[in-house]
Design an enzyme around this catalytic site. Sequence first.
Site, mmCIF file in Angstrom:
data_model
loop_
_atom_site.group_PDB
_atom_site.id
_atom_site.type_symbol
_atom_site.label_atom_id
_atom_site.label_comp_id
_atom_site.label_asym_id
_atom_site.label_seq_id
_atom_site.Cartn_x
_atom_site.Cartn_y
_atom_site.Cartn_z
ATOM 1 N N GLU A 168 47.490 54.151 30.863
ATOM 2 C CA GLU A 168 46.137 54.129 31.421
ATOM 3 C C GLU A 168 45.912 55.236 32.458
ATOM 4 O O GLU A 168 44.949 55.985 32.371
ATOM 5 C CB GLU A 168 45.878 52.755 32.050
ATOM 6 N N LYS A 182 45.741 35.359 34.074
ATOM 7 C CA LYS A 182 45.122 36.200 35.113
ATOM 8 C C LYS A 182 44.001 35.361 35.712
ATOM 9 O O LYS A 182 42.997 35.091 35.051
ATOM 10 C CB LYS A 182 44.570 37.473 34.476
ATOM 11 N N ARG A 186 49.775 35.778 37.087
ATOM 12 C CA ARG A 186 49.771 37.144 37.634
ATOM 13 C C ARG A 186 49.399 37.187 39.120
ATOM 14 O O ARG A 186 48.568 36.404 39.581
ATOM 15 C CB ARG A 186 48.836 38.039 36.830
ATOM 16 N N ASN A 228 42.442 39.408 30.240
ATOM 17 C CA ASN A 228 41.014 39.104 30.385
ATOM 18 C C ASN A 228 40.636 38.378 29.099
ATOM 19 O O ASN A 228 40.653 38.966 28.024
ATOM 20 C CB ASN A 228 40.175 40.387 30.499
ATOM 21 N N GLU A 273 39.526 40.114 39.340
ATOM 22 C CA GLU A 273 38.543 40.953 38.639
ATOM 23 C C GLU A 273 37.587 40.118 37.786
ATOM 24 O O GLU A 273 37.295 40.441 36.639
ATOM 25 C CB GLU A 273 39.262 41.999 37.772
ATOM 26 N N ASP A 315 47.926 49.406 41.504
ATOM 27 C CA ASP A 315 47.593 49.315 40.083
ATOM 28 C C ASP A 315 48.176 50.445 39.240
ATOM 29 O O ASP A 315 47.427 51.323 38.804
ATOM 30 C CB ASP A 315 46.068 49.299 39.924
HETATM 31 O O1 GCW Z 1 44.316 48.490 35.899
HETATM 32 C C1 GCW Z 1 43.462 47.475 35.631
HETATM 33 C C2 GCW Z 1 42.846 47.840 34.326
HETATM 34 C C3 GCW Z 1 42.142 46.682 33.682
HETATM 35 C C4 GCW Z 1 43.130 45.534 33.574
HETATM 36 C C5 GCW Z 1 43.656 45.177 34.954
HETATM 37 C C6 GCW Z 1 44.724 44.094 34.928
HETATM 38 C C7 GCW Z 1 43.328 43.882 31.863
HETATM 39 O O2 GCW Z 1 41.975 48.916 34.532
HETATM 40 O O3 GCW Z 1 41.685 47.114 32.433
HETATM 41 O O4 GCW Z 1 42.588 44.425 32.921
HETATM 42 O O5 GCW Z 1 44.233 46.310 35.535
HETATM 43 O O6 GCW Z 1 45.889 44.433 35.008
HETATM 44 O O7 GCW Z 1 44.391 42.932 34.835
#
Ligand code: GCW
Length: 649
Positions: free
Chosen positions: A373, A262, A299, A182, A266, A345
């Site tokens: 995470e 990316k 990605r 990001n 999101e 994820d």
């Molecule tokens: O799992 C999610 C995370 C985000 C992350 C995203 C990703 C960097 O909660 O924080 O952003 O994946 O992989 O892009």
Amino acid sequence: MGFSKLWLDYRKLADSRRRVIISCDRTLYDSAAFEELKNAMTTMVPDAIVIWKSEVFDDDSYLILLTLHPELSHEEYDIAASMDITEICGGSETGLLYGVFAYLRQTALAGGFCSFTAHGKPSQPLRMLNHWDEADGDIERGYSGQSFFFVNGDLEINERTLMYARLMASIGINGVVINNVNVRRRAKLLLTDEFSDRLADLGELFGKYGIKLFICPDFAAPKTIGGMDTADPLNKEVVNWWESTCAHLFEKVGNLGGFLVKADSEGEPGPMAYGRTHADGANMLARAVKPYGGIVIWRCFVYNCTQDWRDKNTDRACASYENFIGLDGQFDDNVYLQAKNGPVDFQIREPVHPLFGAMNNTNLIIEFQLAQEYTGQQKHVCWLIPMFREIMEHHTRHDLPDDRVSRIVCGVAAVANTGDSYCWTGSELAAANLYGYGRLLFDEKLSCTEIAEEWAELTFGDDDKVISAVKEILLDSKQAYEDYTVPLGIGWMCHPNDHYGPSPWGYEFDRWGTYNRADRDAVGVDRSAKGTGYSLQYAPSWAEIYGDTDKCPDELLLFFHRVPYTHILHSGKTVIQHIYDTHFEGYAKAEHFAELWKSLEGRIDDSIYQNGCERFAEQLRCAREWRDIINCFFHRLSGIDDEQGRVIY
Ligand code: GCW
């Protein structure tokens, strides 16, 4: 803040009175291989005189020869060690460096000079770490302090950076992305002269250690920093902008490997806003970096993150495959698609991502997450290497000469778990994830037990009691975590946003496509042909297995199916009884780990011991919450009592 040397904290050898002569060509004097060996020997054999390029050679000396060998490939090495003379050959300075690290590791593990031969060549060509560091010093999903790359808004290069490069080279990492996927605020300027001098210095340092430097650019950079009104990848001016930006950047930053992107994910910008495909976007960037040998890693983490929970047809698990499968064969040869290990994820249990084996005209990279995470945020011990190994060895059952994930991908990446904490990973035990990741990619034949043992011994020394306790904790920790957290592959029962601790309905009515659909009768998501159809993304024989409640492996049952609580698993237990049992067992395992750790008091460094005690106390507190909340949740919904009559609140 100071920093630990982790597994490179060389200790004195038993055999310590000899003269050590390191002999190599003068051109290697500046190489990292020579420096590492020289410095290590000075510590390991403190009373000996370490000399190099010396004519002196007497019977008492221990001679180490470093040579380059044209018949070995770039990252390959050979070692022939005896009690008096050792020869380390590398295909290049990098291969030689890997050889030196292998030799030092072996010598350290043996506690003295010994006779052995070894040959090393990495199992995976691309072995990457992805840092989610922000230019302002924060780390997204970082559990180990702040960034050590970005300090006070600038790129910092200091003793810690050097230590980092040494640590990474010692486990064979050869590509590092230093900023978050990001791309926020100041990180957008990484493409500009604001950072190029520092990037050049960092690239040079990395290069010495065989590591290519990568950055994440802002796909919308022609707008955000170029002042244009579009970032359309097919717009001629946009193409020109990227070409000239890359020409300048690659000229300044000698060791730049390329970009990780990316896009359309999101909220990150991407080609789709202009009606273009991922291939249009990736190829445009790939062509801009191609003249400099650069690559673009793109990605596959693409899904609708503004979903309506009422909608049962849209399935986040399907999205990545759906977005990319039709583009197979359309990507340039310097584009690599990077898919997460599972379709959703980084949950503790997911099936393997269905793109592996299905997209054979495209370079694929698999992405793991070392940053914990969803796996306890480095407060819980959760050694992920057994899971990574299992995924790499997974047979996709596609019609291929070798259908394992490890043979399908041409590289592996992992979200880094480091930060500026003293021990790099917040918790000492979490460093075993970093170590194990690199070791496994370099040598896929290593067993988890071997890796755990190596790490424990290099970190804590050769006290058998310590090694066996640490090994036991590491090897059982992932299963324990899975047991006391989320049952049977359902995922997402954590607190929203911070993803720590239990909240069974925390994500149930949200927009992220993360539902368990639990009610009084049943739980799970129907992803079979009758449901969202996700199971059909696999090779036919897996599609058949995953799509059938009777054939689906227990650990993935609720990922693929919605079943009553009384459904009987292959294990012979009902779903509800499995949930109760695993939650009690998982907590008991966590208690056992804490006890084992306590038994190490006085045998390991006290600050490491104390740090561990604090973390185990938190793991136990949190695991108890997981156990009782998940059990209570399902007990209240199902109304079915535990067969063993244990307390369910
Ligand atoms: O799992 C999610 C995370 C985000 C992350 C995203 C990703 C960097 O909660 O924080 O952003 O994946 O992989 O892009």
